[in-house]
Design a protein around this motif. Structure first.
Motif, PDB file in Angstrom:
ATOM      1  N   ILE A   1       0.840  -1.204   0.000  1.00  0.00           N
ATOM      2  CA  ILE A   1       0.000   0.000   0.000  1.00  0.00           C
ATOM      3  C   ILE A   1       0.870   1.246   0.000  1.00  0.00           C
ATOM      4  N   LEU A   2       1.940   1.249   0.803  1.00  0.00           N
ATOM      5  CA  LEU A   2       2.839   2.406   0.845  1.00  0.00           C
ATOM      6  C   LEU A   2       3.473   2.651  -0.517  1.00  0.00           C
ATOM      7  N   GLY A   3       3.893   1.582  -1.202  1.00  0.00           N
ATOM      8  CA  GLY A   3       4.494   1.735  -2.520  1.00  0.00           C
ATOM      9  C   GLY A   3       3.519   2.257  -3.548  1.00  0.00           C
ATOM     10  N   LEU A   4       2.266   1.779  -3.502  1.00  0.00           N
ATOM     11  CA  LEU A   4       1.244   2.274  -4.439  1.00  0.00           C
ATOM     12  C   LEU A   4       0.928   3.743  -4.162  1.00  0.00           C
ATOM     13  N   LEU A   5       0.844   4.107  -2.885  1.00  0.00           N
ATOM     14  CA  LEU A   5       0.597   5.501  -2.523  1.00  0.00           C
ATOM     15  C   LEU A   5       1.721   6.393  -3.018  1.00  0.00           C
ATOM     16  N   SER A   6       2.952   5.979  -2.825  1.00  0.00           N
ATOM     17  CA  SER A   6       4.093   6.767  -3.295  1.00  0.00           C
ATOM     18  C   SER A   6       4.119   6.849  -4.816  1.00  0.00           C
ATOM     19  N   SER A   7       3.698   5.785  -5.486  1.00  0.00           N
ATOM     20  CA  SER A   7       3.652   5.797  -6.945  1.00  0.00           C
ATOM     21  C   SER A   7       2.665   6.836  -7.451  1.00  0.00           C
ATOM     22  N   VAL A   8       1.526   6.956  -6.772  1.00  0.00           N
ATOM     23  CA  VAL A   8       0.533   7.978  -7.151  1.00  0.00           C
ATOM     24  C   VAL A   8       1.132   9.375  -6.988  1.00  0.00           C
ATOM     25  N   ILE A   9       1.809   9.619  -5.870  1.00  0.00           N
ATOM     26  CA  ILE A   9       2.413  10.942  -5.629  1.00  0.00           C
ATOM     27  C   ILE A   9       3.505  11.219  -6.653  1.00  0.00           C
ATOM     28  N   ALA A  10       4.331  10.209  -6.941  1.00  0.00           N
ATOM     29  CA  ALA A  10       5.408  10.399  -7.920  1.00  0.00           C
ATOM     30  C   ALA A  10       4.841  10.715  -9.300  1.00  0.00           C
ATOM     31  N   ALA A  11       3.782  10.016  -9.700  1.00  0.00           N
ATOM     32  CA  ALA A  11       3.160  10.285 -10.994  1.00  0.00           C
ATOM     33  C   ALA A  11       2.580  11.691 -11.035  1.00  0.00           C
ATOM     34  N   ALA A  12       1.963  12.123  -9.930  1.00  0.00           N
ATOM     35  CA  ALA A  12       1.415  13.483  -9.866  1.00  0.00           C
ATOM     36  C   ALA A  12       2.528  14.522  -9.942  1.00  0.00           C
ATOM     37  N   ALA A  13       3.664  14.247  -9.301  1.00  0.00           N
ATOM     38  CA  ALA A  13       4.782  15.193  -9.316  1.00  0.00           C
ATOM     39  C   ALA A  13       5.375  15.314 -10.720  1.00  0.00           C
ATOM     40  N   VAL A  14       5.561  14.196 -11.400  1.00  0.00           N
ATOM     41  CA  VAL A  14       6.063  14.239 -12.776  1.00  0.00           C
ATOM     42  C   VAL A  14       5.090  15.028 -13.662  1.00  0.00           C
ATOM     43  N   THR A  15       3.805  14.818 -13.467  1.00  0.00           N
ATOM     44  CA  THR A  15       2.796  15.548 -14.242  1.00  0.00           C
ATOM     45  C   THR A  15       2.881  17.042 -13.981  1.00  0.00           C
ATOM     46  N   ALA A  16       3.052  17.437 -12.711  1.00  0.00           N
ATOM     47  CA  ALA A  16       3.161  18.856 -12.374  1.00  0.00           C
ATOM     48  C   ALA A  16       4.358  19.491 -13.075  1.00  0.00           C
ATOM     49  N   ILE A  17       5.479  18.781 -13.116  1.00  0.00           N
ATOM     50  CA  ILE A  17       6.666  19.319 -13.792  1.00  0.00           C
ATOM     51  C   ILE A  17       6.408  19.488 -15.276  1.00  0.00           C
ATOM     52  N   VAL A  18       5.810  18.480 -15.900  1.00  0.00           N
ATOM     53  CA  VAL A  18       5.536  18.542 -17.339  1.00  0.00           C
ATOM     54  C   VAL A  18       4.579  19.685 -17.661  1.00  0.00           C
ATOM     55  N   LEU A  19       3.552  19.854 -16.865  1.00  0.00           N
ATOM     56  CA  LEU A  19       2.591  20.936 -17.111  1.00  0.00           C
ATOM     57  C   LEU A  19       3.206  22.305 -16.848  1.00  0.00           C
ATOM     58  N   GLY A  20       4.155  22.375 -15.946  1.00  0.00           N
ATOM     59  CA  GLY A  20       4.738  23.670 -15.613  1.00  0.00           C
ATOM     60  C   GLY A  20       5.800  24.147 -16.575  1.00  0.00           C
ATOM     61  N   LEU A  21       6.373  23.246 -17.371  1.00  0.00           N
ATOM     62  CA  LEU A  21       7.431  23.651 -18.292  1.00  0.00           C
ATOM     63  C   LEU A  21       6.888  24.511 -19.428  1.00  0.00           C
ATOM     64  N   PRO A  22       7.510  25.637 -19.721  1.00  0.00           N
ATOM     65  CA  PRO A  22       7.042  26.513 -20.813  1.00  0.00           C
ATOM     66  C   PRO A  22       7.647  26.100 -22.154  1.00  0.00           C
TER      67      PRO A  22
END
Length: 491
Positions: free
Chosen positions: A109-130
Motif C-alpha cells: 500500500i505504501l508503494g502504491l501511494l508513493s507511486s501515485v504521488i510520484a506520478a502526480a509530481a512528474v505531471t506537475a513538472i511537465v505541465l509547468g514547463l514553458p
C-alpha cells in the motif's frame, strides 16, 4: 516556425496532464509489482519511521524486506525527530484499515501511494514547463528513467526517509514551475510547492537545510501575473506556511536524549555525538594518515590511536576507553569543522571519496525482496538500471566526474536565470551540493546511502537542463516563462 499559445485554454494542458499522469502511474505500478513487489530493506534506522506511524519496532539491520509491519504489544514509542515518510506510512496504515489490516503497515500500500504521488509530481513538472509538447514529453521520459531507477525506486516502499525526500523534491520543482503560469495554474503551483516543501524539508534531519534554499527559489519565481505587494505576499505566505508546519512538526516529537544523557528539543541531537564521532574516527583519524598528528589537532590523547578507523558501532570503539568521558567535549561539530577548514588537502580527499559514493548510487547491503521471494539475503533487483549504471561507470573518477555535472547544470541554469526552469534547476543544484557536503563531512558511515538525496536532486536537475529553450522571435513573448504569458511551440 509557427508560434502558438497552447495554454490560453485549460483544455490542452489538462489533456496532456491526464495522459502523462495515467502513463506514469501505470509504469510505476508495473515497475513496483511485476513480477513481485520490491522495496529497500531496513538498515536499522527504520524504527523511527514505524514509530511515527504508531508501530513499535526494534529490529536490527535486515537482509530481507518485511512486506508488512504489524503492531506489537510493546509500549508505545515516540520518535525523537520527524521523518515525513512516517506520514506516508501512517496514511498507508489508515488505508490498510479499510482493507482489513487494522494497525498494520503494508509496504505494498505504501508503494502504491508513493507511486501515485510520484506520478502526480512528474505531471506537475511537465505541465509547468514553458516548452513545446515534444520537449515536455522528452523531459517526462527523462524523469521516469530517474524516478524508476533501481537506485531510487525501492525507497518509495521502504521504512527509510529517502523516499519522502525524493517525492518532496519532485513536487517542489513541479510547484515552482506551475507557480510561474497564469491564472489557476499559478495558485495550484503554490499549493504543490507547499506540499513538496514540507515533505522534502522534513524527510530527514539532513534535509532541513533545504528550507532556506527553497525559500530563495520561491522568491525568485514570479507567481503568474501577480505583481508588486501581491507577488511578495504570496511568496511569503508559501514560505511561512512551510516554515510553520516544519516548526510545529519538529517540536511535536519526543525531546532528543543524547548519548551523554542530556535532553534537547533540536531534531537529531540524539545522534549528534554519534555522527561527529564517526566523522572523526572514520574520516580523520582513519589509520591511513598521520594518526598522532591528527589526534593532537583534535585535542585527543595519543592512546586513542588504537581506535583509528573504528566507528561508533565498531566492537572496539573509543567510547569504551576510560579516558573517553574526559575528552567527550572534543567530539564536537566545531572541532570537526575547524579541522576540515585548516586541512584542505584532507578535506578534498574526503569529498572525492564522497563523490565516488554518490555516483555509485546504490549500497550493496539494502536488499530488495522479502524472504519468501526465494532470493538470497541482500539480493537486489535491477529492473531499471539505466541511470545508476551510467553514474556507476564514472564513479571511480570522483570529483572529476561530479564537478563537471555541477558546472553543466550551473551553466544551463544561469543561461535561463530569468525563467522558472532556470530557477528550478538552480534550486536542485543547490540542494545537491549542500546535501553532498553535509553527508560527506558530517558522518563517516553509509556514504552511498547518505548521498542518495544529493544524487537524485542533481539527476533531476540534469533532466531539466538538457532541453534547449525554444527560440522566440517576438519580443512580446520574451518574458513569458516567468509571467505565464504565451509560450512558443514548434509544430
Amino acid at each position: 516556425m509557427k508560434l502558438e499559445a497552447p495554454d490560453r485554454q485549460l483544455g490542452v494542458p489538462l489533456r496532456l496532464g491526464v495522459g502523462v499522469f495515467g502513463a506514469s502511474l501505470a509504469l510505476f505500478v508495473v515497475r513496483f509489482l511485476v513480477p513481485r513487489p520490491i522495496a529497500m530493506s531496513n538498515n536499522g534506522d527504520g524504527g523511527r519511521v514505524l514509530c511515527g506511524a504508531g508501530i513499535t519496532w526494534k529490529g536490527l539491520p535486515e537482509p530481507f524486506v518485511h512486506l508488512t509491519y504489524a503492531p506489537t504489544p510493546a509500549a508505545p514509542c515516540r520518535p525523537t525527530y520527524l521523518l515525513t515518510q512516517s506520514w506516508l506510512a501512517d496514511l498507508a496504515v489508515r488505508i490498510g484499515r479499510l482493507t482489513g489490516l487494522p494497525g498494520t503497515l503494508s509496504l505494498v500500500i505504501l508503494g502504491l501511494l508513493s507511486s501515485v504521488i510520484a506520478a502526480a509530481a512528474v505531471t506537475a513538472i511537465v505541465l509547468g514547463l514553458p516548452y513545446p509538447r515534444r520537449t515536455r514529453l522528452f523531459v517526462a521520459a527523462g524523469l521516469l528513467l530517474v524516478v524508476a531507477d533501481s537506485a531510487f525506486f525501492g525507497y518509495f516502499a521502504a521504512i527509510l526517509g529517502e523516499g519522502a525526500a525524493f517525492l518532496g523534491l519532485l513536487l517542489a520543482v513541479g510547484g515552482l514551475l506551475l507557480t510561474a503560469r497564469e491564472g489557476p495554474w499559478s495558485y495550484a503551483g503554490m499549493a504543490v510547492t507547499f506540499a513538496g516543501g514540507v515533505l522534502a524539508v522534513n524527510a530527514k534531519v539532513q534535509t532541513l537545510t533545504i528550507l532556506p534554499i527553497l525559500a530563495v527559489a520561491i522568491l525568485l519565481v514570479r507567481p503568474g501575473t501577480l505583481r508588486g505587494a501581491r507577488r511578495w505576499a504570496s511568496a511569503a505566505l508559501v514560505i511561512g506556511a512551510i516554515g510553520a508546519v516544519t516548526l510545529y512538526a519538529q517540536q511535536s516529537v519526543e525531546p532528543a536524549r543524547a548519548p551523554d544523557g542530556t535532553y534537547s528539543g533540536f531534531p537529531g541531537d540524539d545522534s549528534r555525538e554519534i555522527n561527529v564521532f564517526n566523522s572523526i574516527f572514520l574520516n580523520i583519524v582513519d589509520g591511513r594518515h598521520d594518526t598522532q598528528a591528527d589526534l593532537a589537532e583534535l585535542g585527543l590523547p595519543p592512546s586513542f590511536a588504537q581506535y583509528a578507523g573504528n566507528g561508533w558501532w565498531h566492537p572496539h570503539p573509543a567510547t569504551m576507553d576510560p579516558l573517553y568521558p574526559r575528552y567527550r567535549d572534543q567530539i564536537s561539530r566545531r572541532n570537526v569543522v575547524t579541522y576540515f577548514a585548516t586541512h584542505p588537502g584532507r578535506t578534498l580527499e574526503v569529498l572525492d571519496r564522497a563523490a565516488t559514493d554518490q555516483l555509485t548510487a546504490r549500497p550493496d547491503y539494502l536488499g530488495s525482496f522479502d524472504e519468501n521471494a526465494g532470493f538470497p539475503p541482500h539480493a537486489q533487483e535491477h529492473r531499471v538500471p539505466v541511470v545508476s549504471w551510467l553514474t556507476g561507470l564514472i564513479a571511480p573518477l570522483g570529483l572529476f566526474a561530479l564537478v563537471p555535472i555541477w558546472l553543466f547544470v550551473l551553466a544551463r541554469a544561469w543561461s535561463r536565470r530569468r525563467t522558472a526552469p532556470g530557477v528550478a534547476a538552480a534550486f536542485l543544484l543547490a540542494v545537491s551540493v549542500t546535501q553532498f557536503g553535509a553527508a560527506a563531512l558530517g558522518d563517516g558511515i553509509e556514504g552511498i546511502k547518505h548521498q542518495s538525496v544529493a544524487l537524485f536532486a542533481i539527476l533531476v536537475a540534469v533532466v531539466l537542463a538538457i532541453p534547449r529553450v525554444p527560440r522566440v522571435s517576438s519580443p512580446a513573448l520574451c518574458s513569458s516563462p516567468l509571467n505565464g504569458g504565451q509560450q512558443p511551440t514548434v509544430p
